[in-house]
Design an enzyme around this catalytic site. Structure first.
Site, PDB file in Angstrom:
ATOM      1  N   GLY A  42       0.847  -1.182   0.000  1.00 23.72           N
ATOM      2  CA  GLY A  42       0.000   0.000   0.000  1.00 23.72           C
ATOM      3  C   GLY A  42       0.884   1.233   0.000  1.00 23.72           C
ATOM      4  CD  GLN A  71       3.496   5.703   2.642  1.00 24.06           C
ATOM      5  OE1 GLN A  71       2.469   5.164   2.239  1.00 24.06           O
ATOM      6  NE2 GLN A  71       4.517   5.038   3.141  1.00 24.06           N
ATOM      7  CB  CYS A  84       5.569   2.287   7.398  1.00 27.79           C
ATOM      8  SG  CYS A  84       5.051   3.777   6.529  1.00 27.79           S
ATOM      9  CG  LEU A  85       6.521   1.007   1.377  1.00 23.12           C
ATOM     10  CD1 LEU A  85       5.846   1.285   0.035  1.00 23.12           C
ATOM     11  CD2 LEU A  85       7.558  -0.084   1.248  1.00 23.12           C
ATOM     12  CG  HIS A 110      -0.276   1.485   7.327  1.00 23.27           C
ATOM     13  ND1 HIS A 110       0.679   1.171   8.263  1.00 23.27           N
ATOM     14  CD2 HIS A 110       0.360   2.184   6.358  1.00 23.27           C
ATOM     15  CE1 HIS A 110       1.850   1.670   7.869  1.00 23.27           C
ATOM     16  NE2 HIS A 110       1.681   2.284   6.718  1.00 23.27           N
ATOM     17  CD  GLU A 111      -1.144   2.644   2.780  1.00 23.81           C
ATOM     18  OE1 GLU A 111      -0.764   3.819   2.620  1.00 23.81           O
ATOM     19  OE2 GLU A 111      -0.352   1.706   2.996  1.00 23.81           O
ATOM     20  CG  HIS A 168       0.542   6.824   5.579  1.00 20.53           C
ATOM     21  ND1 HIS A 168       1.669   7.359   6.162  1.00 20.53           N
ATOM     22  CD2 HIS A 168       0.835   5.525   5.344  1.00 20.53           C
ATOM     23  CE1 HIS A 168       2.592   6.424   6.294  1.00 20.53           C
ATOM     24  NE2 HIS A 168       2.106   5.295   5.800  1.00 20.53           N
TER      25      HIS A 168
END
Length: 185
Positions: A56, A61, A104-105, A146-147, A150
């Site tokens: 995701g 991000q 997380c990226l 999670h997204e 963000h």
């Protein structure tokens, strides 16, 4: 049957925003322009997510403060979920609360046990403004929550408390990217 292009196949890989960068800690703006630039953004987001081996990715991000996320994520039954949501709203988050490893990226190489609901529903629209409703369970529900976090200016360490939070932030400060971005408590 018509062949559809693979999401991200025409996109450009963009630089990843890392923990500590202001764009990750600022709520994103509602998308109002549904033109070619939004289609390009979604393509670039897929390309970036795949290049980073993620499941995701939220627009902030990659430094874009708009309410958009993409996903290519399995659920706990290994069913693949692929898509994007513009102007998402988390309309349901319920069921059992599960603490699971979350990464997380924007925090490369780190993860921590984070509590999330086992079921989530997100509503929004697609790049053309058509309504979208995404229902997820298990790992996919974790991804949806999670997204959405963000896009509200939250990263998963914001969901942690006490020793778990302190350990994760200490580990982040020890990474080259954490030192460069000035990660703090």
């Amino acid at each position: 049957m018509r062949n559809r292009p693979i999401p991200g196949s025409s996109g450009a890989v963009r630089a990843m925003s890392l923990l500590g960068e202001p764009v990750l800690h600022t709520p994103c703006e509602t998308v109002t322009d549904f033109g070619p630039s939004l289609v390009r953004l979604v393509e670039d987001m897929f390309a970036t997510m795949y290049a980073a081996n993620g499941v995701g990715l939220a627009a902030n991000q990659i430094g874009v403060g708009l309410r958009v996320f993409v996903y290519d994520c399995p659920d706990d039954e290994d069913v693949r979920h692929l898509g994007h949501v513009v102007n998402p709203r988390l309309v349901e988050a319920d069921g059992v609360t599960v603490r699971g490893a979350e990464g997380c990226l924007s925090l490369p190489g780190l993860e921590a046990g984070t509590e999330r609901f086992d079921h989530a529903v997100v509503e929004g629209v697609d790049v053309h403004g058509a309504p979208v409703r995404v229902d997820g369970t298990g790992f996919f529900a974790r991804c949806l929550q999670h997204e959405c976090d963000h896009l509200d200016g939250l990263v998963y360490p914001d969901r942690l408390t006490g020793l778990r939070r302190a350990r994760l932030l200490r580990a982040a400060r020890r990474t080259p990217w954490g030192r460069a971005s000035g990660v703090r408590d």
